[in-house]
Design an enzyme around this catalytic site. Structure first.
Site, PDB file in Angstrom:
ATOM      1  N   CYS A  52       0.831  -1.204   0.000  1.00 44.87           N
ATOM      2  CA  CYS A  52       0.000   0.000   0.000  1.00 44.87           C
ATOM      3  C   CYS A  52       0.867   1.257   0.000  1.00 44.87           C
ATOM      4  CB  CYS A  52      -0.941   0.000   1.198  1.00 44.87           C
ATOM      5  SG  CYS A  52      -2.312  -1.172   1.065  1.00 44.87           S
ATOM      6  N   HIS A  88      -6.923   3.906   3.240  1.00 42.88           N
ATOM      7  CA  HIS A  88      -7.038   2.546   3.746  1.00 42.88           C
ATOM      8  C   HIS A  88      -8.467   2.309   4.239  1.00 42.88           C
ATOM      9  CE1 HIS A  88      -2.565   1.667   4.263  1.00 42.88           C
ATOM     10  NE2 HIS A  88      -3.070   0.555   3.773  1.00 42.88           N
TER      11      HIS A  88
END
Length: 217
Positions: free
Chosen positions: A142, A165
């Protein structure tokens, strides 16, 4: 054009709510009259950035929201900063596990999101969806994608982008005994953050709200 990305499942999961939410958000944005596209990224360090770069080149977006799963978090987390390091606790889906490696060897130490993160947070909170500004996107794929995105956008004018997120889905949360969030709520949050980056006539909004959303640790 608004580009949203989500990830394929990783870490033994069979689903990744980031991809489901990105697709739903893109559909909602199109229904609201915006051009929007969703692209799934592989959970693989280098390959994820390559697919992202290709998508940005093809779609030529004005706003980019990259989305990933953060199992264990209880809120939608709008990320503030991407750091120039890969440090994998678990291997990616190709079995790669870099340790203390830069995302880009000659790159800056960090990039800040260029999304209006506070305005996005306020809009999501007003919709009753749990949300926070996060000060770390981790050091896994990520963060790699977040850093790569901002590195790509550093060479482009008139594009705002960042990373969000999302928690486990409600089903995943129940399975793991951890917080979960309905995928529809995730998608609504993404839609609100994306539209917060635009003015009423669809052009880029400049600036952000000044709201306290820091952290003591």
């Amino acid at each position: 054009m608004i580009l949203l990305t989500g990830f394929e499942p990783f870490g033994g999961e069979t689903v990744n709510p980031s991809w489901a939410a990105a697709q739903l958000a893109a559909a909602a944005l199109r229904s609201a009259g915006h051009d929007a596209a969703a692209v799934e990224l592989p959970c693989v360090f280098e390959r994820s950035a390559e697919v992202l770069r290709s998508a940005v080149g093809q779609v030529k977006p004005t706003v980019v929201l990259c989305v990933g799963q953060a199992g264990g978090r209880s809120k939608v987390s709008i990320e503030r900063v991407a750091i120039n390091v890969d440090d994998a606790r678990i291997p990616d889906n190709a079995g790669t596990a870099p340790i203390d490696q830069p995302v880009r060897t000659d790159g800056p130490a960090a990039y800040f999101s260029t999304l209006p993160i506070k305005a996005g947070m306020a809009a999501v909170a007003a919709a009753g969806i749990p949300v926070e500004i996060s000060q770390t996107a981790g050091t896994y794929v990520c963060n790699h994608v977040f850093y790569a995105l901002m590195d790509i956008l550093a060479g482009l004018d008139g594009v705002r982008g960042g990373f969000i997120h999302v928690p486990y889905s409600t089903g995943q949360g129940s399975q793991h005994g951890l917080p979960g969030l309905d995928v529809g709520d995730m998608a609504e949050a993404l839609t609100l953050v994306a539209t917060a980056a635009l003015t009423a006539d669809g052009t880029l909004r400049h600036g952000d709200l000044r709201l306290a959303a820091g952290a003591e640790h």
